[in-house]
Design a protein around this motif. Structure first.
Motif, PDB file in Angstrom:
ATOM      1  N   ASP A   1       2.093  18.030  34.750  1.00  0.00           N
ATOM      2  CA  ASP A   1       2.190  19.174  33.835  1.00  0.00           C
ATOM      3  C   ASP A   1       0.813  19.814  33.700  1.00  0.00           C
ATOM      4  O   ASP A   1       0.668  21.030  33.695  1.00  0.00           O
ATOM      5  N   GLU A   2      -0.235  18.967  33.606  1.00  0.00           N
ATOM      6  CA  GLU A   2      -1.631  19.443  33.593  1.00  0.00           C
ATOM      7  C   GLU A   2      -2.477  18.474  34.407  1.00  0.00           C
ATOM      8  O   GLU A   2      -2.116  17.299  34.532  1.00  0.00           O
ATOM      9  N   PHE A   3      -3.622  18.932  34.922  1.00  0.00           N
ATOM     10  CA  PHE A   3      -4.514  18.042  35.669  1.00  0.00           C
ATOM     11  C   PHE A   3      -5.044  16.932  34.755  1.00  0.00           C
ATOM     12  O   PHE A   3      -5.275  17.147  33.560  1.00  0.00           O
ATOM     13  N   VAL A   4      -5.270  15.756  35.330  1.00  0.00           N
ATOM     14  CA  VAL A   4      -5.896  14.655  34.595  1.00  0.00           C
ATOM     15  C   VAL A   4      -7.328  15.042  34.234  1.00  0.00           C
ATOM     16  O   VAL A   4      -8.061  15.578  35.072  1.00  0.00           O
ATOM     17  N   GLN A   5      -7.728  14.794  33.002  1.00  0.00           N
ATOM     18  CA  GLN A   5      -9.080  15.109  32.543  1.00  0.00           C
ATOM     19  C   GLN A   5      -9.959  13.857  32.633  1.00  0.00           C
ATOM     20  O   GLN A   5      -9.447  12.737  32.676  1.00  0.00           O
ATOM     21  N   PRO A   6     -11.302  14.005  32.690  1.00  0.00           N
ATOM     22  CA  PRO A   6     -12.191  12.832  32.737  1.00  0.00           C
ATOM     23  C   PRO A   6     -11.876  11.856  31.601  1.00  0.00           C
ATOM     24  O   PRO A   6     -11.702  12.278  30.448  1.00  0.00           O
TER      25      PRO A   6
END
Ligand code: RIB
Length: 283
Positions: free
Chosen positions: A18-23
């Motif tokens: 759904d959204e990119f993985v964040q740090p």
């Protein structure tokens, strides 16, 4: 006239998000698919599907059978495809709900090209032939120098960018850059300024500047051309740039006008973003 593409071959592990993985974050994906890709393989398939006879040179790894089969099915000549026992190139690609991607690349056997292999491949090509390159294999500057010595016309897609600024780009006949790559080479930020700066820096090079949904620009030492993008609903943008490059080279190599090359390349790229995957989405 023969067209050689000396380039990468990757298995793409594609994760729908759904959204990119964040740090620092852990996030479950919505699904996973395995596709054929690699900027080299994608561009060979685009040229072949555009109707151009193309020879692909590169190295697949121990698990590269699917990559070979896909090239064969598309009619790409494989006299110069080698296989190693080592792990091949692969990617981990996140595709978000807008069709945008984020790519982690493991080069694998794409980075195992030797000078001996380059010399062997290029010995089968000569004046009037074309070599297409991307920046996903090692020894790109060596291939450029040796290809130029043999009288081949060089097409170069400056992607991924790291290292490109040190390459002998004045040897390139057709240079494909996006705004970020063109900006980094030229020091400019606006599309027209990038184009003119690159033209001044490399007077013998035709520059193709891709601007995503804002279309594409081309310039040689006398003329410029612009082509608007086709606006479509994007499902997966992976491989769209490769489709554009492959179609553009195929049309130019067959002696047709640049306006035709830009138009067909833009339409092919638009069709590519409407399907999932890289190689499989190329019309
Ligand atoms: O340009 C898209 C390609 O970049 C993908 O197929 C992936 O393999 C990476 O090389």
């Amino acid at each position: 006239m023969k067209v050689l593409n000396f380039g990468s071959l990757n298995l793409d592990y594609v994760y729908a998000m759904d959204e990119f993985v964040q740090p620092g974050e852990t996030r479950a994906c919505l699904g996973r698919q395995i596709h054929c890709g690699g900027k080299g393989l994608n561009q060979s398939i685009a040229m072949a599907r555009a109707g151009l006879p193309v020879w692909h040179a590169g190295i697949i790894g121990q698990e590269g059978g699917l990559l070979r089969e896909t090239l064969v099915e598309s009619g790409v000549h494989l006299d110069f495809l080698r296989q190693d026992d080592a792990p091949g190139g692969h990617t981990v690609i996140q595709v978000d709900s807008h069709g945008q991607n984020s790519i982690l690349l493991y080069p694998g056997t794409n980075a195992a090209i030797t000078r001996g292999f380059v010399d062997e491949v290029l010995s089968a090509f000569g004046p009037g032939d074309v070599v297409l390159l991307q920046n996903e294999i090692n020894l790109v500057p060596y291939i450029m120098e040796k290809a130029a010595e043999r009288g081949l016309a060089i097409a170069f897609n400056a992607s991924p960018f790291p290292g490109v600024e040190t390459y002998p780009l004045s040897l390139v006949r057709w240079l494909f850059v996006n705004e970020i790559e063109g900006g980094a080479i030229s020091g400019e930020t606006e599309p027209q300024a990038i184009l003119q700066a690159l033209r001044a820096k490399f007077p013998k090079t035709e520059v193709i500047l891709t601007l995503g949904s804002d279309g594409s620009l081309w310039a040689n030492d006398r003329e410029t051309a612009f082509c608007p993008a086709c606006h479509v609903q994007a499902v997966d943008t992976t491989g769209a740039g490769d489709t554009f490059t492959g179609y553009f080279v195929a049309v130019m190599a067959s002696g047709q006008p640049v306006e035709r090359a830009l138009d067909l390349a833009s339409k092919a790229a638009a069709l590519a973003v409407m399907k999932e995957g890289a190689a499989r989405s190329i019309p």
